[in-house]
Design an enzyme around this catalytic site. Sequence first.
Site, PDB file in Angstrom:
ATOM      1  CB  CYS A  90      50.485 -45.459 -11.724  1.00 10.50           C
ATOM      2  SG  CYS A  90      49.766 -46.752 -10.708  1.00 10.50           S
ATOM      3  CE  LYS A 144      50.696 -42.577  -7.042  1.00  7.77           C
ATOM      4  NZ  LYS A 144      51.785 -43.439  -6.523  1.00  7.77           N
ATOM      5  CE  LYS A 161      56.725 -36.690   1.117  1.00  8.46           C
ATOM      6  NZ  LYS A 161      57.802 -35.992   0.409  1.00  8.46           N
ATOM      7  CG  ASP A 162      55.074 -46.765   3.871  1.00 11.06           C
ATOM      8  OD1 ASP A 162      55.103 -47.486   2.859  1.00 11.06           O
ATOM      9  OD2 ASP A 162      55.803 -46.936   4.860  1.00 11.06           O
ATOM     10  CG  ASP A 163      53.814 -48.509  -0.719  1.00 10.90           C
ATOM     11  OD1 ASP A 163      53.903 -47.873  -1.772  1.00 10.90           O
ATOM     12  OD2 ASP A 163      54.776 -49.054  -0.168  1.00 10.90           O
ATOM     13  CG  ASP A 215      49.534 -49.554  -2.599  1.00 16.25           C
ATOM     14  OD1 ASP A 215      50.651 -49.489  -3.132  1.00 16.25           O
ATOM     15  OD2 ASP A 215      48.601 -48.780  -2.859  1.00 16.25           O
ATOM     16  N   GLY A 267      31.460 -52.461  -3.298  1.00 19.73           N
ATOM     17  CA  GLY A 267      32.095 -51.299  -3.909  1.00 19.73           C
ATOM     18  C   GLY A 267      31.136 -50.139  -4.068  1.00 19.73           C
ATOM     19  CG  HIS A 268      30.311 -45.647  -4.252  1.00 20.48           C
ATOM     20  ND1 HIS A 268      28.983 -45.621  -3.902  1.00 20.48           N
ATOM     21  CD2 HIS A 268      30.601 -44.405  -4.705  1.00 20.48           C
ATOM     22  CE1 HIS A 268      28.484 -44.416  -4.132  1.00 20.48           C
ATOM     23  NE2 HIS A 268      29.456 -43.655  -4.621  1.00 20.48           N
ATOM     24  CG  ASP A 274      53.786 -50.620  -4.793  1.00 23.28           C
ATOM     25  OD1 ASP A 274      53.914 -49.536  -4.188  1.00 23.28           O
ATOM     26  OD2 ASP A 274      52.682 -51.067  -5.143  1.00 23.28           O
TER      27      ASP A 274
END
Lengths: 352, 88
Positions: free
Chosen positions: A22, A25, A54-56, A96, A144-145, A232
Amino acid sequence: MTIDLMTNDVIKLTQYSHGAGCGCKIAPKVLEDILSTNLSLPDNKNLLVGNSSKDDAAVYDLGNGMALISTTDFFMPIVDDPFEFGRIASANAISDVYAMGGKPIVAIAILGWPINVLPPAIAQKVIEGSKSICAEAGIPLAGGHSIDSVEPIFGLAVNGLVGINNLKKNNTAKEGDVIFLTKPLGVGILTTAEKKGILKGEHKGIAAKQMMQLNKTGEILGSSKGVNAMTDVTGFGLLGHLVEMAEGSGLSAVIDFEKVPLIIDDLKNYIDQKCVPGGTTRNWDSYGDKIANISDYQKTILADPQTSGGLLIAVEEASVEKVKQILSKEGIEFIKPIGRFIKSEEKIIMVN
Amino acid sequence: MGVIVSVILNGKNIMPKQGLSTKAITKTIYITPDLGDSLQLIMYAENLGSIPPNTGLLIIHDGDDMYQIRFAGDLQKKSAIILRRKKN
């Protein structure tokens, strides 16, 4: 028929990325610039949580008392072992959903891989790690990708469900709420020390073990009255996520630094050896003006980017003992409050 | 010094003394009738590298199929795979 011949020596994944976990970020202030736009879209009455806060994760009202939680998280390797990288990136993404009080139901993978540099067999290990943590969370990795990218990247897009009454946001803390943090800080410092090759033997594996721990307790706390807000702690560090919580709730917060749990006792030793992630400085530059009464040492720890960090919980005073019991029962070691939300002041966070 | 290996197909050295790295060395092999219905692919170490045992990875792409030989050995051991042609 073609054959590929290459080394199968132990590959250190972190050597192939410029950032880690993270800590990759984009800094909060830069992200704000990116997201600020005059282009407005029509309101969607079913969107309970979207870009306005600005939430998860995003949360969508399904109309039957339940809501869909939708989130994605991906980053570059924070550990050398591909299986562990898959587990950590996945635990971080699933978190999240837990942070909003929800139950994850399905995940799909996001994979970027430098095909000409790293063998596909290593990516396979990343996927296997992801599948193992998805199994722990009780969800399928359903697809997925993938893209051929310059650096290895992995993460998940995760969907979850939550009863609307149990939905926990990060901007609904109340004045007087007590603050809990369920995992200790210092992951960014330890992983930087590992990348520099100076991590002591007795500290190896500590950060990885913590990052692979699912925040399942969040789902239980979702249905607990008295838990007013939750998030978190990840790339913005404790301070960054607490600023979002306090600002969003129209409050300030006081942190008792002595009570903030640390991943090892002598983090200072590594800080003195310059084991400070680049993300720490970016974080501080973004929100440092909102923090009062903090030393350089405290700043290095409280702004340290966490990957798959702990839950940050705002609990009303009357429910503190009940929440402590829940955390203990779930095997959470850190059940001492680290601070409290107070009436809004000039600075958002004061460190004692 | 890095790991050096050779690859033998049905007794013929098709990739002699290849230094291994994380970037794959790719070779296309044409399966002609004279190779027969059974292909024996052997990978063996030419040196011990700097940190024995040697480790290597050989990936075979055959249409949509992929086979992997993980090589971990020394000068005494070889890794091999035998491919048999499907009879339709």
